[in-house]
Design an enzyme around this catalytic site. Sequence first.
Site, PDB file in Angstrom:
ATOM      1  N   CYS A 226      76.661 -44.378 137.819  1.00 56.86           N
ATOM      2  CA  CYS A 226      77.803 -44.142 136.931  1.00 56.86           C
ATOM      3  C   CYS A 226      79.081 -43.836 137.723  1.00 56.86           C
ATOM      4  CB  CYS A 226      77.498 -43.026 135.937  1.00 56.86           C
ATOM      5  SG  CYS A 226      76.937 -41.527 136.720  1.00 56.86           S
TER       6      CYS A 226
ATOM      7  N   ALA B  17      73.044 -28.196 118.258  1.00 59.85           N
ATOM      8  CA  ALA B  17      72.292 -29.423 118.543  1.00 59.85           C
ATOM      9  C   ALA B  17      73.147 -30.440 119.283  1.00 59.85           C
ATOM     10  CB  ALA B  17      71.770 -30.019 117.229  1.00 59.85           C
TER      11      ALA B  17
END
Lengths: 301, 422
Positions: free
Chosen positions: B50, B191
């Site tokens: 990346c 979350a």
Amino acid sequence: MNALSGISITCFSASYAIVLVLELSRLWFRSGVRGMLLLAFAALGLFTHTVYLVNEAARSTASAPLSSWRDWYIVAAWVLAAVYVYLAAAHPRQSLGVFLLPLVIALIVTAHFLADRTPFPQSDALRVWATVHGMALLLGTVVVSLGFAAGVMYLVQDRRLRLKRPLSGRFRLPSLEWLDRINGRALVVSALLLSVGVLSGVVLNTLNHRRDTNIAFPWTDPVVWTSGLLLLWLVAVSIFGAVYKPARVGRKVAYLTLGSFAFLIMVLAVLLFAPSGHGGKPGSNHGGGRGADSSAEGIRR
Amino acid sequence: MKLQMVGCSHHTASVEVRERLAFSPQQAADALQRWQQLFPHAEAVLLSTCNRTELYTAASESPPSHHEVAEFLASFHNIPLPEVFDELFEQSGEGAVRHLFGVAASLDSMVVGEGQIVAQVKQAYDLACSRRSTGPITHDAFQAALRVAKRVGTETTIHHRRVSVASVAVADFARQIFERFDNKEVLVIGAGETAEETLRYLVDEGAKRLTVVNRSLDRATDLARRWSATARPWSDLSALMTAADLVVSATGATEAIFALDDFRRIEAQRFQRTLCVLDLAMPRDFDPAIGECIGVYLYSIDDLRETCEANRRARQREWPAAEKIIDEEASRFVSEMRHRASAPTIQRLRATCDELKSVELQRLLNKLNDADVRDREEIVMAFDRLVNKILHLPMTTLRDDAEQPHHTGLIDALKRLFQLRD
């Protein structure tokens, strides 16, 4: 073999001192070979310590092991050193020696100061009880010392975590959970060992009294009542932990182990400085002239 | 040394360009195949992560130019070269070796000392091996790079300290409180990405009893399913806090979700059991006063960031030691490569001289029919000595030249002078 027969207290004390210096050096610099050196010197210290004890046993004319205060302290130091070597091998990155080795060295130094004490004479009939008495108290001392070291480590680690200080790569300590477990177990196990030690002392004196009604139970002996206090403290702490749940975890347990050690120091100080029937100084009026272990022989009226 | 590298990294290219030039594993395999079709005599290894896309190429003679490599990278992605050309960079010879070693040892990474890059370099090398696009130079260079990365990892502490908030939270703090995680009740509040990243570290440490609670039960369920956790509704928060040993909180709430009074209500039921709270939210999810309660260890994102920065600085301090290793290894590698490159020429020169010597010696011996065996042996030895003495100085000079970082072209000159052919 001749070289081994010449091993003295200085040999293993020096090894332990070197290990302590190596442990302390973690605070200042990193080293790739320190771990190996540390374990090597610790193992060397334990080996020479063991040989010394074996040589002493072979030379001794006493009828039972742990027949003098000096032996007793050197064996206690050996057990603690063995625990350290095991922990240093199992947790090589943690600075456990900084807390354990001073205790080992302190026990050896105390043994040195007790060199002039006369041994405990024991008749064959009482040898088993005397050994149980001595071993239980010895192991109790070791476990209280171990608990103390774990307690101090807990408080240091707790403070570091509360201050949110970053984890140091050089000076590592075990997790709070591990130290907490050691603290809790040290309290319970030392209470059990001291109970066995004190009870076997009572049995010894009862047997002595039956054999010779002139021998009374040495209630006034400072070593006896301070040991009794230590036992009472440990039993109280164990009961407190059993009935009050929050007392089983955290800093409270660490403080309780420090308290136990304070009681232990009191017993040891009494032994060093106060007149006692437990293996007194030569020529002392408190049983030492007879070299009597009050638990084994009691104090004559 | 004909190793070269053309590519882009986080130092030279924007994230948009890096994204455009990135290769998926399948694309990398296709690219290597296409490379072999275009340049059948050139070796290639393609490293694409990346943060970088780098194509390492090598050839014993006349390798593709930097421009051709850059054109290859751009054309594979159907990008006109001028659009990305300024953000590409190149390295050749010793520079390329040094760069590769630095990349593998994670000195060139965005987070210096991160451990993933060495695995990515190995994967790139393995892929090139499986596609048969490697050769002697890339084999040696990549195997040496992996060795250097290992040496840097062993001899320095550059990888030791963690630098991401989640990893510091788990390894530098929670790990100092708990000996094991498999028997701990772990409560994850929120979350999002941070919650998930922390969960990953906790699972790596052995956490098994995981509960996720979130205002949106659907998102909690989704995260819980990915990590074999249990999802619970927001209304259960107090009950879950009572049972928890370790709490990771990373919600997007605009104010604290757990005040001191809320904690006081559950404190008695916890019996002062140890509680570690990793508050990774900004603004904070937990009232800081809770950290003063008995048995509670509360760490906010600022506390953790401070540790991250300290760890980053500690890694930087290890930089010179790591760089010294890379310099040492790169010099040794290049020197070995040069020795290897000059060895065939030296061998061929000696063979040519020996051949000339044998022909002339044979001619002379044929003419000296009266010479006895001893005289013949003397003549043979004299020829040998003559050839050795003539070759001694040029060979020493050639070997010395091979040690130098910059060739003076002696090998090429020798090849031309004596017409030595490969």
